[in-house]
Design a protein around this motif. Structure first.
Motif, mmCIF file in Angstrom:
data_model
loop_
_atom_site.group_PDB
_atom_site.id
_atom_site.type_symbol
_atom_site.label_atom_id
_atom_site.label_comp_id
_atom_site.label_asym_id
_atom_site.label_seq_id
_atom_site.Cartn_x
_atom_site.Cartn_y
_atom_site.Cartn_z
ATOM 1 N N PRO A 35 41.887 40.159 39.034
ATOM 2 C CA PRO A 35 42.868 41.054 38.441
ATOM 3 C C PRO A 35 44.307 40.534 38.485
ATOM 4 O O PRO A 35 45.206 41.175 37.959
ATOM 5 N N GLY A 36 44.561 39.384 39.067
ATOM 6 C CA GLY A 36 45.907 38.830 39.131
ATOM 7 C C GLY A 36 45.919 37.611 40.022
ATOM 8 O O GLY A 36 44.875 37.115 40.454
ATOM 9 N N THR A 37 47.125 37.114 40.335
ATOM 10 C CA THR A 37 47.244 35.900 41.149
ATOM 11 C C THR A 37 47.621 36.188 42.599
ATOM 12 O O THR A 37 47.678 35.269 43.397
ATOM 13 N N VAL A 38 47.872 37.453 42.940
ATOM 14 C CA VAL A 38 48.138 37.844 44.327
ATOM 15 C C VAL A 38 47.006 38.767 44.739
ATOM 16 O O VAL A 38 46.880 39.886 44.229
ATOM 17 N N ILE A 39 46.161 38.289 45.651
ATOM 18 C CA ILE A 39 44.927 38.986 46.007
ATOM 19 C C ILE A 39 44.899 39.242 47.514
ATOM 20 O O ILE A 39 45.126 38.321 48.298
ATOM 21 N N PRO A 40 44.578 40.478 47.939
ATOM 22 C CA PRO A 40 44.420 40.739 49.374
ATOM 23 C C PRO A 40 43.159 40.060 49.914
ATOM 24 O O PRO A 40 42.168 39.923 49.190
ATOM 25 N N PRO A 41 43.173 39.648 51.170
ATOM 26 C CA PRO A 41 41.972 39.046 51.766
ATOM 27 C C PRO A 41 40.783 39.999 51.661
ATOM 28 O O PRO A 41 40.934 41.207 51.799
ATOM 29 N N VAL A 45 38.300 37.796 43.075
ATOM 30 C CA VAL A 45 39.135 37.260 42.008
ATOM 31 C C VAL A 45 38.230 36.484 41.059
ATOM 32 O O VAL A 45 37.221 35.906 41.468
ATOM 33 N N THR A 46 38.591 36.488 39.784
ATOM 34 C CA THR A 46 37.859 35.735 38.774
ATOM 35 C C THR A 46 38.847 34.850 38.029
ATOM 36 O O THR A 46 39.837 35.347 37.482
ATOM 37 N N PHE A 47 38.594 33.554 38.037
ATOM 38 C CA PHE A 47 39.382 32.618 37.244
ATOM 39 C C PHE A 47 38.750 32.541 35.864
ATOM 40 O O PHE A 47 37.533 32.408 35.740
ATOM 41 N N VAL A 48 39.574 32.627 34.827
ATOM 42 C CA VAL A 48 39.086 32.553 33.454
ATOM 43 C C VAL A 48 39.692 31.311 32.798
ATOM 44 O O VAL A 48 40.910 31.184 32.709
ATOM 45 N N CYS A 49 38.825 30.395 32.389
ATOM 46 C CA CYS A 49 39.243 29.179 31.693
ATOM 47 C C CYS A 49 38.903 29.350 30.220
ATOM 48 O O CYS A 49 37.790 29.763 29.888
ATOM 49 N N ARG A 50 39.876 29.024 29.351
ATOM 50 C CA ARG A 50 39.662 29.175 27.912
ATOM 51 C C ARG A 50 39.959 27.873 27.180
ATOM 52 O O ARG A 50 40.878 27.155 27.542
ATOM 53 N N GLY A 51 39.155 27.633 26.146
ATOM 54 C CA GLY A 51 39.323 26.454 25.312
ATOM 55 C C GLY A 51 38.775 26.737 23.929
ATOM 56 O O GLY A 51 38.409 27.879 23.625
ATOM 57 N N PRO A 52 38.676 25.729 23.080
ATOM 58 C CA PRO A 52 38.189 25.946 21.720
ATOM 59 C C PRO A 52 36.684 26.215 21.688
ATOM 60 O O PRO A 52 35.976 25.983 22.673
ATOM 61 N N VAL A 53 36.209 26.705 20.566
ATOM 62 C CA VAL A 53 34.772 26.902 20.375
ATOM 63 C C VAL A 53 34.083 25.545 20.444
ATOM 64 O O VAL A 53 34.640 24.535 20.016
ATOM 65 N N GLY A 54 32.890 25.512 21.011
ATOM 66 C CA GLY A 54 32.123 24.276 21.085
ATOM 67 C C GLY A 54 32.190 23.575 22.425
ATOM 68 O O GLY A 54 31.609 22.512 22.603
ATOM 69 N N ILE A 88 35.113 34.431 42.795
ATOM 70 C CA ILE A 88 35.143 34.366 44.257
ATOM 71 C C ILE A 88 35.001 35.808 44.709
ATOM 72 O O ILE A 88 35.868 36.644 44.425
ATOM 73 N N ASP A 89 33.904 36.121 45.392
ATOM 74 C CA ASP A 89 33.606 37.505 45.754
ATOM 75 C C ASP A 89 34.480 38.054 46.864
ATOM 76 O O ASP A 89 34.797 39.235 46.884
ATOM 77 N N LEU A 118 47.118 30.737 43.255
ATOM 78 C CA LEU A 118 46.504 31.927 43.836
ATOM 79 C C LEU A 118 47.133 32.169 45.201
ATOM 80 O O LEU A 118 47.132 31.278 46.057
ATOM 81 N N LEU A 119 47.681 33.364 45.377
ATOM 82 C CA LEU A 119 48.268 33.766 46.666
ATOM 83 C C LEU A 119 47.350 34.794 47.297
ATOM 84 O O LEU A 119 46.911 35.739 46.631
ATOM 85 N N VAL A 120 47.063 34.611 48.570
ATOM 86 C CA VAL A 120 46.229 35.557 49.308
ATOM 87 C C VAL A 120 47.126 36.229 50.323
ATOM 88 O O VAL A 120 47.533 35.611 51.310
ATOM 89 N N LYS A 121 47.467 37.482 50.054
ATOM 90 C CA LYS A 121 48.305 38.218 50.985
ATOM 91 C C LYS A 121 48.105 39.706 50.806
ATOM 92 O O LYS A 121 47.593 40.154 49.808
ATOM 93 N N GLY A 122 48.530 40.418 51.804
ATOM 94 C CA GLY A 122 48.311 41.852 51.846
ATOM 95 C C GLY A 122 47.626 42.170 53.153
ATOM 96 O O GLY A 122 47.600 41.355 54.068
ATOM 97 N N THR A 123 47.055 43.339 53.230
ATOM 98 C CA THR A 123 46.391 43.726 54.478
ATOM 99 C C THR A 123 44.935 44.054 54.220
ATOM 100 O O THR A 123 44.550 44.464 53.134
ATOM 101 N N VAL A 124 44.157 43.833 55.232
ATOM 102 C CA VAL A 124 42.771 44.289 55.282
ATOM 103 C C VAL A 124 42.680 45.143 56.526
ATOM 104 O O VAL A 124 43.511 45.042 57.424
ATOM 105 N N PRO A 125 41.699 46.018 56.658
ATOM 106 C CA PRO A 125 41.641 46.922 57.819
ATOM 107 C C PRO A 125 41.711 46.192 59.152
ATOM 108 O O PRO A 125 40.901 45.309 59.425
ATOM 109 N N GLY A 126 42.738 46.523 59.935
ATOM 110 C CA GLY A 126 42.846 46.021 61.302
ATOM 111 C C GLY A 126 43.572 44.706 61.457
ATOM 112 O O GLY A 126 43.843 44.293 62.566
ATOM 113 N N THR A 127 43.882 43.993 60.367
ATOM 114 C CA THR A 127 44.558 42.703 60.510
ATOM 115 C C THR A 127 45.627 42.557 59.444
ATOM 116 O O THR A 127 45.605 43.213 58.412
#
Length: 135
Positions: A35-41, A45-54, A88-89, A118-127
């Protein structure tokens, strides 16, 4: 050889070179993150690569090019564009960094996309995402 035949042969060779040059210039791919480039631990996240048909293969690379993942699971995103998704799950601080895409469209590989950070920041429960344990 007549002058007309010589001129015609020269024109054919010139057109053949122009067509070959146009076919060989692959457009650069693009990269985005959902959903973006700043993701909580622990989030996804899903990286989407785009190019031409074929496109046959997309490759997602880390900044040092030593770590990469290839996929042949390419879908058509629009009439003129194809894409591949790399999931990345559960992100961790080890997933933070620069990523870019490249693709293969026989017989060549494209140039690299721009880097996406990709930045990994924010909080997860307890840390805290800084890596320090909560008191």
């Amino acid at each position: 050889m007549s002058p007309h035949l010589t001129a015609l042969l020269g024109l054919v060779l010139c057109l053949a070179q122009t067509i070959h040059t146009q076919e060989g210039a692959l457009p650069r791919p693009s990269i985005s993150a959902e959903p973006g480039t700043v993701i909580p631990p622990g989030s996804h996240v899903t990286f989407v690569c785009r190019g031409p048909v074929g496109v046959q293969t997309f490759r997602l690379e880390r900044e040092d090019r030593a770590k990469y993942k290839d996929t042949n699971n390419v879908s058509q995103a629009s009439p003129s564009e194809s894409e591949a998704r790399f999931h990345i799950d559960s992100v961790s601080e080890g997933n933070a960094g620069l990523y870019r895409c490249i693709y293969s469209k026989a017989p060549a590989w494209s140039e690299h996309s721009d880097f996406l950070e990709l930045l990994v920041k924010g909080t997860v429960p307890g840390t805290e995402a800084s890596g320090f344990d909560a008191p």
